[in-house]
Write a protein that holds these residues in place. Sequence first.
Motif, PDB file in Angstrom:
ATOM      1  N   ASN A  59       0.834  -1.203   0.000  1.00  0.00           N
ATOM      2  CA  ASN A  59       0.000   0.000   0.000  1.00  0.00           C
ATOM      3  C   ASN A  59       0.873   1.258   0.000  1.00  0.00           C
ATOM      4  O   ASN A  59       0.623   2.205  -0.746  1.00  0.00           O
ATOM      5  CB  ASN A  59      -0.923  -0.039   1.227  1.00  0.00           C
ATOM      6  CG  ASN A  59      -1.985   1.032   1.179  1.00  0.00           C
ATOM      7  OD1 ASN A  59      -2.618   1.248   0.154  1.00  0.00           O
ATOM      8  ND2 ASN A  59      -2.168   1.725   2.286  1.00  0.00           N
ATOM      9  N   THR A  60       1.898   1.263   0.827  1.00  0.00           N
ATOM     10  CA  THR A  60       2.826   2.397   0.844  1.00  0.00           C
ATOM     11  C   THR A  60       3.570   2.510  -0.486  1.00  0.00           C
ATOM     12  O   THR A  60       3.833   3.615  -0.962  1.00  0.00           O
ATOM     13  CB  THR A  60       3.827   2.240   2.000  1.00  0.00           C
ATOM     14  OG1 THR A  60       3.103   2.071   3.219  1.00  0.00           O
ATOM     15  CG2 THR A  60       4.724   3.458   2.126  1.00  0.00           C
TER      16      THR A  60
ATOM     17  N   ILE B 172       2.430   1.912  -3.419  1.00  0.00           N
ATOM     18  CA  ILE B 172       1.549   2.663  -4.324  1.00  0.00           C
ATOM     19  C   ILE B 172       1.687   4.153  -4.042  1.00  0.00           C
ATOM     20  O   ILE B 172       1.815   4.974  -4.948  1.00  0.00           O
ATOM     21  CB  ILE B 172       0.085   2.213  -4.143  1.00  0.00           C
ATOM     22  CG1 ILE B 172      -0.098   0.776  -4.652  1.00  0.00           C
ATOM     23  CG2 ILE B 172      -0.874   3.157  -4.870  1.00  0.00           C
ATOM     24  CD1 ILE B 172      -1.493   0.208  -4.430  1.00  0.00           C
ATOM     25  N   GLN B 173       1.676   4.509  -2.756  1.00  0.00           N
ATOM     26  CA  GLN B 173       1.716   5.914  -2.367  1.00  0.00           C
ATOM     27  C   GLN B 173       3.018   6.584  -2.831  1.00  0.00           C
ATOM     28  O   GLN B 173       2.993   7.730  -3.273  1.00  0.00           O
ATOM     29  CB  GLN B 173       1.555   6.025  -0.840  1.00  0.00           C
ATOM     30  CG  GLN B 173       1.139   7.401  -0.349  1.00  0.00           C
ATOM     31  CD  GLN B 173      -0.274   7.784  -0.776  1.00  0.00           C
ATOM     32  OE1 GLN B 173      -1.077   6.941  -1.156  1.00  0.00           O
ATOM     33  NE2 GLN B 173      -0.567   9.059  -0.721  1.00  0.00           N
TER      34      GLN B 173
ATOM     35  N   GLY C  48       2.805   7.949  -6.225  1.00  0.00           N
ATOM     36  CA  GLY C  48       1.842   9.001  -6.553  1.00  0.00           C
ATOM     37  C   GLY C  48       0.826   8.486  -7.555  1.00  0.00           C
ATOM     38  O   GLY C  48       0.439   7.305  -7.517  1.00  0.00           O
TER      39      GLY C  48
ATOM     40  N   GLY D 152       1.012   5.167  -9.215  1.00  0.00           N
ATOM     41  CA  GLY D 152       0.727   3.975  -8.432  1.00  0.00           C
ATOM     42  C   GLY D 152      -0.660   3.421  -8.685  1.00  0.00           C
ATOM     43  O   GLY D 152      -0.931   2.250  -8.425  1.00  0.00           O
TER      44      GLY D 152
END
Lengths: 585, 585
Positions: free
Chosen positions: B413-414, B416-417, B420, B423
């Motif tokens: 999940n991070t 993806i972050q 930006g 992701g």
Amino acid sequence: MKVPAMPYTAPLSDFRFLLDHIVGYHRVAATDRFADADIDTATAVLAEAAKLAADTLAPLQRAGDLHPARLENGVVRTSPGFAEGFRAIAEGGWLGMAADPAHGGMGLPMTLTTAVNEMMGSACLALQLNPLMSQGQIEALEHHASDAIKALYLPKLISGEWTGTMNLTESQAGSDVGALRARATPNADGTYAVSGQKIYISWADNDFATNVCHLVLARLPDGAPGTRGISLFMVPKFLPDANGHAGQANSLRVVSLEHKLGLHGSPTAVMDYDNATGWLVGAPHKGMAAMFTMMNNARLGVGVQGLSVAEGAYQHALYYARDRRQGRTPQAADGAITGHADVRRMLTHMKAEIFATRAIALWNAVAIDMARAQTDAPDGADAPDGADWAARAALLTPITKAHGTETGIEVANTGIQVHGGMGYVEETGAAQYLRDVRVTAIYEGTNGIQAMDLVNRKMADGGEAAYRLLEEIQTAAESARPALPALAGAVWNAAESLREGTEWLVAASVDDRNAGAVAYLRAFARVLGGHAHLTAATASGGSGPRAALARVFITRILPEHASLLAQAQAGAADLYALSDMDLSA
Amino acid sequence: MKVPAMPYTAPLSDFRFLLDHIVGYHRVAATDRFADADIDTATAVLAEAAKLAADTLAPLQRAGDLHPARLENGVVRTSPGFAEGFRAIAEGGWLGMAADPAHGGMGLPMTLTTAVNEMMGSACLALQLNPLMSQGQIEALEHHASDAIKALYLPKLISGEWTGTMNLTESQAGSDVGALRARATPNADGTYAVSGQKIYISWADNDFATNVCHLVLARLPDGAPGTRGISLFMVPKFLPDANGHAGQANSLRVVSLEHKLGLHGSPTAVMDYDNATGWLVGAPHKGMAAMFTMMNNARLGVGVQGLSVAEGAYQHALYYARDRRQGRTPQAADGAITGHADVRRMLTHMKAEIFATRAIALWNAVAIDMARAQTDAPDGADAPDGADWAARAALLTPITKAHGTETGIEVANTGIQVHGGMGYVEETGAAQYLRDVRVTAIYEGTNGIQAMDLVNRKMADGGEAAYRLLEEIQTAAESARPALPALAGAVWNAAESLREGTEWLVAASVDDRNAGAVAYLRAFARVLGGHAHLTAATASGGSGPRAALARVFITRILPEHASLLAQAQAGAADLYALSDMDLSA
């Protein structure tokens, strides 16, 4: 293919309780500006929107996922039913519910718009993003456009005849908007020739509005480098003719649509502008200020999207858990898995998080309404004035955006878990919530950007707006303490820790602040959530389901503020002690 | 269509450091059983697997996602390249690396299998799940099958000529396995006729093995209700002929494949058995015990899958962040976003979490190896004996599974972050990690089930195994204190809080324990992570990148243990104070 509809029931009793007891809606209704929107009117408005969401929009949720918008010969074809859904939203007047009545809007408070947007987003997030974009554009035009542009565009955006988009990002200019390369050069007739390529344009095109109005950031020939040299332009898909109808095609096109993790019903485009005709909105080189009007609105709106999905995912999971039988527990005679302590933990935490997040969003909206309503009112002796409310709204906006979307992601993720193996099977629909909501932590400024906004720009007042809010929270906790000593004490102490954390941040270096920004924002949201639940428990006389939910939040979830504040105050040095080389291998 | 390969470099230096300094691999290599697997041999084995993962398997990751396994006329067609990938795994001997050399295995420690599985999973999780299933089946057969079955099946499973599956779940029997309805009736020739429908069968079929060996849970006619009346059967897709080759088709079929959120390359099937011929494995009615051998192996393996994805997602995000330029920071002269404090926070947290999670998995594996190696050894005066190691392994298995998979989800999940907007675009590949890993928190027993296993079954010793581990952690912290007082103090105190939390849990009611189980498991993992990082910092002389990473973990992440323990000890009463009715609206 038969598309199953998601069950959705709007949380009307929660809205009413929050308006009455938590966020002080009576203050909004007491202003001259919103005198027509008394609580009975508000309740009727929300009930009407609830009906639209449940009956008309919820059946579109799966359709958008299964049949994504697609690009055919340069034109976007939207998902089945979306045109009818949009028409229903437009005909209900929901696009312009907060807009100026002078142009056809309803002039209702942002507080009610926030609740309505939440319901529409729970029902069908991909479609709801379209009105959200138009709402932001309406507000930007109201504040910054010339009278001619207002007169031409606002009635059509409000009626839904036309729709709006925002065009900021370019491939090399994401979080760093100032790096944009789109250019605008003056034409002889007062218009501008706009050229450039923009990416991630939500609802860049559709087949249900007769025009699409693009607000585009570009640089004039004499624009300085960076954000100070950027101007804003209205660049419609079709040039308005003499009668204000969509006429000749403008020189712009949808290049391609992205293949995204979720939100498939919302077309996300690469847009190309090739000497397209545009009109300046606001003053030259002041485009960022105008865009920020739209973005602040959109940031609240996107935070609410997170909340929308949280509510949708929660209802979906609860529906499943009540029906699913596994094992036996004393607490569920029928064998439903809601009797299992860990399933119950997941469901009650989801519900407690949603209540807290909804309170934060509505507080934010109330602050916006009060700032607008009181702008010209004389300062009262004690009452906060318009500037105080504006500062409150500014402080809460990044919190609503980042925390609301994190809540959406976390609750949707938990919703999958409640479903067990079925949660991983797409037909169930649980996974769609997570796929759809994931982008909300990224678009309209990533959550990292929101957190930096909070600890830098929104603390530029030396933390004054934050301290004022914390004082309110502690005052409320002191009032609650005699009846609810344990809960009130926990909230008071958490607020005190947050105050200390705020003092540390305000005094810290930029790097230290930024290294702690995300954790600080989350801690702030935890304290606000504790405040919301404590207020709810107090309003319920300390017993009943709202008090029970408050105990869940304050005893089980609020303690996170401490570890978050430890992280917020850990500084940047350790992060930079690892070289780029150290990060690999 | 050109399928881009994910970049992947196996973390060989981390493995070596962990084996040498954190998890005490020398103890494994010092046993008679694993005397051949000294650290140099281990290093060579890991380097060979690293090459396979990077060169052969990593290019298959996207192919599996884009071209899912599909069912054609009752036969599964696997994703492009998967057959060759599986053949390479089989030819490298990796299927049987932990298996008994008597049947063609390598007899290597589980510790090395764990590292190899991690690398294969980082490279291509969907394909790696296939060997993981076979490995579990090999172990179950080694422990429970008759000599005839062992002689027939083990060499073929180890060589990869045949593959294995596990069949537990039915639509009404998920977490509640005892509710299963599959039946087995004795045939005259000593075989059994097995009938029933099983769901969520991973790798139920493929087109690269000549037979698929299903281990199926079913109830004999005289089987008691619940889990005590369940037996285990080997039900192969093709009945072995007189020469032990795959012969006549058995009476079973793949009914359908699930359309899943991720892991598309791994076919997940509904299986139908219609008087299929099966052979009893283990004693009648003792199927759960046999299946638990397979499941415990698989639980460690699935926890490692979470770790695999965390490492893959981390490398993917780091690769992107180094290349992506936005804004300027003093810390990155080239403008890479790794210079921004919040991006650096995300990357360093990811790396710190991965190190901690890898340590936990390897500790778990070392305990399994020591338990096996020492089973018949005489008790030493001080050294833990085989039973102690077995208890340690049993304690760590649910932690490895649940925490490893949570780490996978959070890190993906991070990841993806960090990307930006990119992701959220599927072509980037970042989202696939999250989609793929999501199931690991569900299958092989949901993480809620793992947590309940930890606080009930694994605490049935009154917490003894937990206290012994905590004492080791505190002893190590005391040794570290003179050189690293702040870090060592934080770990010691966290372990002390965990000891208090354990005491509370052991004395609590079942409902209270279960209501706190997930939080307690996470707190335990936090403390283990602190211990791993403190040991790493000490081994590094308190300076350099490993000590910096330890400071990140202990200062910024370890504090979460406190809020988790508060939640763990909050009890069940508040959760049940909300009625089912209260949970809605």
